[in-house]
Structures are given as structure tokens and as C-alpha cells.
Design an enzyme around this catalytic site. Structure first.
Site, mmCIF file in Angstrom:
data_model
loop_
_atom_site.group_PDB
_atom_site.id
_atom_site.type_symbol
_atom_site.label_atom_id
_atom_site.label_comp_id
_atom_site.label_asym_id
_atom_site.label_seq_id
_atom_site.Cartn_x
_atom_site.Cartn_y
_atom_site.Cartn_z
ATOM 1 N N ARG A 1 0.839 -1.224 0.000
ATOM 2 C CA ARG A 1 0.000 0.000 0.000
ATOM 3 C C ARG A 1 0.862 1.257 0.000
ATOM 4 N NH1 ARG A 1 -1.659 2.108 4.409
ATOM 5 N NH2 ARG A 1 -2.092 0.202 5.553
ATOM 6 N N TYR B 1 -18.012 12.914 -15.782
ATOM 7 C CA TYR B 1 -18.495 11.550 -15.586
ATOM 8 C C TYR B 1 -19.470 11.576 -14.404
ATOM 9 C CZ TYR B 1 -18.391 6.637 -14.261
ATOM 10 O OH TYR B 1 -18.743 5.354 -13.911
ATOM 11 N N ASP C 1 -9.059 16.277 -15.166
ATOM 12 C CA ASP C 1 -9.263 14.876 -15.509
ATOM 13 C C ASP C 1 -8.941 14.732 -16.996
ATOM 14 O OD1 ASP C 1 -10.271 12.401 -16.300
ATOM 15 O OD2 ASP C 1 -11.878 12.433 -14.812
ATOM 16 N N LYS D 1 -9.309 3.473 -19.064
ATOM 17 C CA LYS D 1 -9.646 3.881 -20.426
ATOM 18 C C LYS D 1 -8.420 3.795 -21.354
ATOM 19 C CE LYS D 1 -13.691 4.637 -18.628
ATOM 20 N NZ LYS D 1 -13.499 4.579 -17.203
HETATM 21 N N1 LCS Z 1 -13.122 10.200 -15.219
HETATM 22 C C1 LCS Z 1 -13.683 10.029 -16.421
HETATM 23 C C2 LCS Z 1 -13.566 11.094 -17.445
HETATM 24 C C3 LCS Z 1 -14.382 8.849 -16.696
HETATM 25 O O1 LCS Z 1 -14.925 8.707 -17.899
HETATM 26 C C4 LCS Z 1 -14.486 7.865 -15.687
HETATM 27 C C5 LCS Z 1 -15.238 6.597 -15.912
HETATM 28 C C6 LCS Z 1 -13.891 8.106 -14.446
HETATM 29 C C7 LCS Z 1 -13.210 9.271 -14.249
HETATM 30 C C8 LCS Z 1 -13.952 7.090 -13.334
HETATM 31 O O2 LCS Z 1 -13.020 6.105 -13.598
HETATM 32 P P1 LCS Z 1 -13.153 4.586 -13.066
HETATM 33 O O3 LCS Z 1 -13.294 4.683 -11.597
HETATM 34 O O4 LCS Z 1 -14.329 3.991 -13.721
HETATM 35 O O5 LCS Z 1 -11.842 3.996 -13.481
HETATM 36 N N2 LCS Z 1 -16.062 6.631 -17.047
HETATM 37 C C9 LCS Z 1 -16.869 5.713 -17.450
HETATM 38 C C10 LCS Z 1 -17.755 5.875 -18.532
HETATM 39 O O6 LCS Z 1 -17.911 6.904 -19.196
HETATM 40 N N3 LCS Z 1 -18.401 4.759 -18.735
HETATM 41 O O7 LCS Z 1 -18.098 3.813 -17.787
HETATM 42 C C11 LCS Z 1 -17.081 4.349 -16.916
#
Ligand code: LCS
Length: 396
Positions: free
Chosen positions: A61, A114, A186, A211
Site C-alpha cells: 500500500r 463523468y 481529468d 480507459k
Molecule cells: N473520469 C472520467 C472522465 C471517466 O470517464 C471515468 C469513468 C472516471 C473518471 C472514473 O473512472 P473509473 O473509476 O471507472 O476507473 N467513465 C466511465 C464511462 O464513461 N463509462 O463507464 C465508466
């Protein structure tokens, strides 16, 4: 090693940053240190590691050699001081806010982010006395008006999920600075291949590496890249204790995906340009929002701020929600699924899926219409994608 990777191209960095041949075995691929803890040579060594007097691994961690490689790689690509990896993109956001804000502080955010990124601030961080305003950060006057004396953090997603509205990072960084606030960007939609917010004055960058950075739709993960040693230290202290850390196996998989980031982004972007043009010319399509199209109201900003328009497109079919659902129900090669930035094309309906938790009123105010469809264009042969659109459109 005499070469300076910070001065090299993005493809070179994606392949080599943070990497070295394993001195113990000569392994070229990064070793996976799948261990939760590390043995000390003796008590004095353990005490010195804990006191920070000697470099040594203690507990995963707090640090792990496989995870560190990934942190160094992404930090190099973003031009940041260092990387702090997290179990997901949301964990990167929550860790950053937890480290940077306190009760009574105010946050200004992009209205179209998001969905859960916004909901966790509105619903949960607010329980700890953090105040917020979500505005169209593409409109600089709206940002200026939203700033309060207590505003300590501006949180921007550009291009925004799912409206593809852009925010001028340089201009918002200046507004934040004048207000003694930090700017967190972001950068998930672009990856460092297409946009490097720290170079434009942002203080911290975060990613959902689920992503583009991983790119293979098989890992959930996140990263925080602070621009300075001081911010890195401030967030690292919280990162230790919050427990939102990354597992070594996650890091190993993302390291593997990262190596092809350059070629994947290039391939899916080339496809996206063609898909956007196809959609824009289609008589059944009401509107298309893609930074690479001249019809995007911020096309000039996209050219100035991004190294390419990316692979995310939003559009609406004439006939709104029902017509859109007919398209989505008939795709064959494309997959009806949330997430984005992978090698395969994914298509989804934000108002009933990724942004369903947002009240309809806020969703509409953020520009997320009921009929908006979002597509993350992948690396397939574009003719096959266009053929899939064509057969699915016939059902609309
Ligand atoms: N920031 C952005 C721009 C995102 O699109 C997402 C997830 C996150 C943060 C959060 O990330 P995660 O915790 O899922 O790794 N976006 C998603 C979407 O547009 N569809 O499913 C997940």
C-alpha cells in the site's frame, strides 16, 4: 543510461519511461512483484525504512516496484513530479479531494463530468462540509462568477464526458491562480498523448487508466500526477492511509497496455474522424459533437490545446431517445456497453447509463440531452464500423 526520456517523443516515453532491464535476471518485461509485504534485513533496516532514512520497500500500500514503474511512466508522459496510482479513476478523484480540501472549502467543477465524479462530490463530500458549484467551464465567465473566496479547487474534465465540451485549461488555470485555488484536470478522454494539462498551467492531472492508458478493457485503475513536489507530498500522505492503492497485478497489466498507447490513440482517432464525418452527413442524425469537426463550437480551442481530436463522439438521432435506442439495440460489431478508450468500439446512452444517477434537471442543464448517444471509437477497420452503423441506422 545517458538518454533523457523527458525530452523524447510520446511513443518512446510510453514504451520506455519508468522501465529498465531487471538487474537480478535481465528480464526485459517488468517483473510482477505480487507481494503485499517486504522483508527487512534486520531491525535497524526496518526502522530506517519507516523513518524514511533509507530507501526500501515496506508494504505494497505504501510502495511496490511494479506499481512504481507505472507511476514513473505516467508521470513522465504528463510531465509531472510523480505518480500516485489508485485502484480506479474515481479513487484518484476522491483521494485528491480528500487530500486537498477541508470543511468550508468550495470547489468549482465542470457540469458535464463523468456522472459518479459529480455525484460523489454533491452527495458525499458535501457531508463533510465541502461546498461546490458545477458550471459550464467552457464558458470562462461562468467560471469567474462561480469562484468564491473559499474556492480552493477547480475540477475540470476536458473534453467533458459525455457532452465533448472543451475547457480552456490555460485560461481556467489563470482564474484559479488569481483566486489562490488549485486546478485539477481529468485527462482521461485525451490521455497524455493528446493533451498535457500541466504544461498549460494545471496543478494536478488525474486519469481513469481504465480507459486509454490501459486500453484493453480488462483493468479498472487510476492515477494522480501532481505537478510539484509539494503537492505530490500532500497527496501521498493521504494516499498511504486512504487505502485506494493499486494492486501490483493491475499495474503490470496497465504497463503492458501503456506501451501501445501511441499507436492505439492514432488508430482509433483516424477511425473517429471518419465516423464523425459519416454521422454528420447522415440524414437521420440531428447533431454531432466531435472536436475534429469544424462544426464543434470550440474547434479552434481543440486545435490549440489538443494534439488531436481523440476518439469520443457524441450525437443524437432525429427522434430522440426512442430512435437512439433502436440504433443501440441493433449494433452488431460495436458493443452496447459503458466505458471508453479501449481497442474495441463501445456505444452507450448516457442519460440511462453513465449519467443516470444525476437528476434529470442537472443533466439537461449540463447539456446531456435525453437522446444523446456516446461512442468510443476503437481500432477496428473503419469500413466495418461504418457498415455496422449503416445496418443499425436502417432500423431507425
Ligand atoms: N473520469 C472520467 C472522465 C471517466 O470517464 C471515468 C469513468 C472516471 C473518471 C472514473 O473512472 P473509473 O473509476 O471507472 O476507473 N467513465 C466511465 C464511462 O464513461 N463509462 O463507464 C465508466
Amino acid at each position: 543510461m545517458s538518454h533523457d526520456l523527458s525530452k523524447m517523443g510520446r511513443n518512446t516515453q510510453a514504451i520506455h519511461a519508468g522501465q529498465h532491464v531487471d538487474p537480478a535476471t535481465g528480464a526485459v518485461a517488468p517483473p510482477l512483484f505480487q507481494t503485499s509485504t517486504f522483508a527487512f534485513h534486520d531491525c535497524a533496516h526496518g526502522a530506517a525504512c519507516f523513518a524514511g532514512e533509507q530507501k526500501g520497500y515496506i508494504y505494497t500500500r505504501m510502495g511496490n516496484p511494479t506499481v512504481e514503474r507505472l507511476e514513473q511512466a505516467v508521470a513522465t508522459l504528463e510531465g509531472g513530479y510523480g505518480g500516485l496510482s489508485t485502484g480506479s479513476g474515481l479513487a484518484a478523484l476522491c483521494t485528491s479531494i480528500f487530500a486537498l480540501l477541508k470543511s468550508g472549502d468550495h470547489l468549482v467543477g465542470t457540469s458535464s463530468v463523468y456522472g459518479p465524479s459529480r455525484m460523489v462530490i454533491e452527495r458525499d463530500f458535501s457531508r463533510f462540509g465541502i461546498e461546490y458549484d458545477f458550471v459550464d467551464t467552457g464558458d470562462l465567465d461562468a467560471v469567474r462568477k462561480a469562484m468564491r473566496p473559499q474556492t480552493r479547487l477547480v475540477f475540470v474534465e476536458t473534453p467533458a464526458n459525455p457532452t465533448i465540451v472543451l475547457t480552456d485549461i490555460e485560461a481556467v488555470a489563470e482564474i484559479a491562480r488569481q483566486n489562490d485555488a488549485l486546478l485539477l484536470v481529468d485527462n482521461t478522454f485525451c490521455s497524455p498523448l493528446l493533451q498535457r494539462p500541466l504544461e498549460k498551467g494545471a496543478d494536478i492531472v488525474m486519469h481513469s487508466m481504465t480507459k486509454f492508458i490501459n486500453g484493453h478493457t480488462d483493468v479498472v485503475s487510476g492515477m494522480i500526477v501532481p505537478g510539484t513536489e509539494a503537492l505530490y507530498g500532500q497527496i501521498r500522505k493521504v494516499h498511504y492511509y486512504l487505502g485506494a492503492c493499486m494492486d501490483p497485478h493491475q499495474a503490470w497489466l496497465v504497463l503492458r497496455g501503456l506501451k501501445t498507447l501511441g499507436m492505439r490513440v492514432k488508430a482509433c482517432q483516424e477511425n473517429a474522424i471518419k465516423v464523425a464525418e459519416y454521422l454528420e452527413a447522415h440524414p437521420k442524425v440531428e447533431w454531432v459533437r466531435y472536436p475534429g469537426l469544424e462544426s464543434h463550437p470550440q474547434h479552434e480551442l481543440a486545435r490549440r490545446q489538443m494534439d488531436g481530436p481523440g476518439a469520443l463522439i457524441s450525437f443524437e438521432i432525429k427522434g430522440g431517445v426512442e430512435a437512439g435506442a433502436r440504433l443501440l439495440d441493433h449494433v452488431e460489431l460495436m458493443t452496447l456497453a459503458v466505458s471508453l478508450g479501449g481497442i474495441e468500439t463501445l456505444i452507450q446512452h448516457p442519460s440511462s447509463m453513465t449519467h443516470a444517477a444525476m437528476p434529470r434537471e442537472s443533466r439537461l442543464a449540463a447539456g446531456i440531452s435525453d437522446g444523446l448517444v456516446r461512442v468510443s471509437v476503437g481500432c477496428e477497420d473503419v469500413e466495418d464500423l461504418l457498415a455496422d452503423f449503416e445496418q443499425a441506422m436502417a432500423h431507425v
